[in-house]
Design an enzyme around this catalytic site. Structure first.
Site, PDB file in Angstrom:
ATOM      1  N   ASP A  91       0.820  -1.211   0.000  1.00  0.00           N
ATOM      2  CA  ASP A  91       0.000   0.000   0.000  1.00  0.00           C
ATOM      3  C   ASP A  91       0.853   1.259   0.000  1.00  0.00           C
ATOM      4  O   ASP A  91       2.026   1.239   0.389  1.00  0.00           O
ATOM      5  CB  ASP A  91      -0.950   0.009   1.195  1.00  0.00           C
ATOM      6  CG  ASP A  91      -0.229   0.089   2.539  1.00  0.00           C
ATOM      7  OD1 ASP A  91       0.766  -0.636   2.705  1.00  0.00           O
ATOM      8  OD2 ASP A  91      -0.674   0.862   3.411  1.00  0.00           O
ATOM      9  N   GLU A 186       0.025  -1.259   5.669  1.00  0.00           N
ATOM     10  CA  GLU A 186       1.079  -0.837   6.588  1.00  0.00           C
ATOM     11  C   GLU A 186       0.975   0.637   6.906  1.00  0.00           C
ATOM     12  O   GLU A 186       1.221   1.059   8.041  1.00  0.00           O
ATOM     13  CB  GLU A 186       2.454  -1.161   5.979  1.00  0.00           C
ATOM     14  CG  GLU A 186       3.626  -1.013   6.949  1.00  0.00           C
ATOM     15  CD  GLU A 186       4.287   0.369   6.928  1.00  0.00           C
ATOM     16  OE1 GLU A 186       5.230   0.589   7.717  1.00  0.00           O
ATOM     17  OE2 GLU A 186       3.851   1.233   6.117  1.00  0.00           O
TER      18      GLU A 186
END
Length: 422
Positions: A91, A186
């Site tokens: 991400d 994350e």
């Protein structure tokens, strides 16, 4: 060591081309989502990675329902050695747009200003990015000026993938069992919420999510969340004298009394911790302030919580009928508390960098990584450089040559475990 270095001199790196492909896939996570992953589009990159891993012969590669990508590369030596996991997150940060990223390669950088074409007001200057002084002659990748780049952490993803390709193409280079883990979410602090360590099946882990070439990060902040919920007294504003106690004003006064010349992100550096309000919302009747508390010493977080309580009670002296609730929650802890018990984990990483021709430098992170939580979940996991700089911003950049050195470090690291057996 010499044999591996010679092979790298002839190796046709693919990390840059992979990276240019990966960053064009929008994978922003969403801190306001309760789903896992927080955005389905993160799986778009996961699907690409699974397909590439399978094409490289890792038939175990798969993505689970939560968007985690797992794969295993079997040991090519007879002696039993610890399994190693290499991890990166897919991400990108919600702080800056990651949609329609247009990566640009600035070849043979010579210290000039990098003016990004889609917004000429976004300029990457040497004076603002001193690490560029070490990039003369390198090829720098940036975005086009309207988005972040996504080097955090797609550089790490590409470097790990390139290492897998190297191992597949050079079966004579020794390594023990290798586990690959790519995580979602994350950037919103949920990168390990659903990780399956049985699938990872490793003794040590390494996130490839650091900044400068040669950096090895063995220490993170310890982190708590802290919420203040205020219950004020609502009255019709035309008849409020002596009755109304506005929760909005109470919240504003609390924030106004926070330290400004210390314990604040904008006034701290190095090993200094901070108290940081990240969200405030409410009405006359109720209001909520959300904070993050950060320090390298875990015990300091309790002190910061007590300070917030003291400030709040000071403000409430003027609002005798209002009520308050405090909620302090653990987010992650300084991974060095565990890593000090596993010195070989760090020593092997530093030796790998030296073999790759780098001078390793141990660093502390003013933040956290998936490695923080993985370490406390039982997988000691320091953080190796990926070459990413100015992350979470339109000025984000990465050097192709730094990415190649990260891949080389990964391969040397696996070989060191194969040699030492520990």
């Amino acid at each position: 060591m010499t044999n591996i270095s010679q092979k790298f001199n002839k190796y046709l790196y693919s990390s840059a081309q992979r990276f240019l492909t990966y960053v064009q896939i929008d994978t922003q996570s969403d801190p306001n989502s309760s789903s896992s992953p927080t955005t389905e589009k993160q799986k778009d990159l996961g699907k690409v990675l699974v397909q590439e891993l399978k094409q490289l012969g890792l038939d175990s590669a798969h993505m689970d329902e939560y968007g985690y990508v797992y794969a295993q590369l079997a040991s090519n030596i007879q002696e039993p050695v610890p399994g190693i996991c290499f991890c990166a997150h897919m991400d990108t940060s919600p702080d800056c747009s990651g949609k329609h990223v247009k990566p640009i390669v600035h070849s043979n950088y010579q210290g000039q200003d990098l003016i990004l074409p889609d917004d000429s007001s976004v300029v990457i200057r040497l004076q603002d990015h001193p690490d560029l002084a070490e990039q003369i002659g390198h090829d720098i990748i940036t975005a086009s000026g309207t988005t972040l780049l996504g080097a955090d952490n797609k550089a790490g993803v590409a470097e790990i993938m390139d290492a897998v390709q190297f191992w597949v193409q050079h079966p004579d280079v020794p390594h023990g069992p290798i586990s690959i883990l790519f995580t979602p979410d994350e950037e919103v602090g949920r990168g390990t919420d659903h990780v399956n360590l049985e699938k990872v099946n490793a003794t040590y882990g390494y996130t490839i999510d650091g900044e400068k070439r040669g950096h090895l990060e063995n220490e993170t902040f310890s982190a708590d969340g802290f919420t203040i919920k205020i219950e004020g007294i609502s009255q019709h504003p035309g008849f409020a004298k002596g009755r109304m106690e506005s929760a909005i004003k109470i919240a504003s006064e609390i924030v106004g009394l926070l330290p400004k010349d210390h314990l604040s992100p904008e006034s701290t550096e190095n090993m200094e911790g901070f108290i940081h309000p990240v969200d405030i919302s409410g009405s006359v009747e109720t209001a909520t302030i959300d904070f993050i508390l950060r320090d390298f010493k875990t015990e300091k977080l309790e002190e910061y919580g007590m300070l917030l309580k003291s400030i709040t009670h000071q403000v409430l002296k003027n609002y005798p009928h209002s009520k308050v609730q405090f909620i302090q929650t653990e987010q992650y802890r300084n991974m060095n508390e565990i890593l000090v018990k596993h010195p070989a984990c760090l020593e092997n990483a530093m030796e790998a960098m030296r073999r790759a021709g780098l001078q390793p430098e141990m660093q502390s992170i003013r933040g956290g990584t998936d490695g923080s939580r993985l370490t406390f979940m039982g997988l000691p996991c320091p953080n190796i450089f990926a070459g990413e700089h100015a992350f979470h911003s339109k000025q984000e950049w990465v050097s192709i040559q730094d990415m190649q050195k990260a891949t080389e470090t990964i391969v040397h690291l696996a070989a060191i475990y194969a040699e030492k057996g520990t």
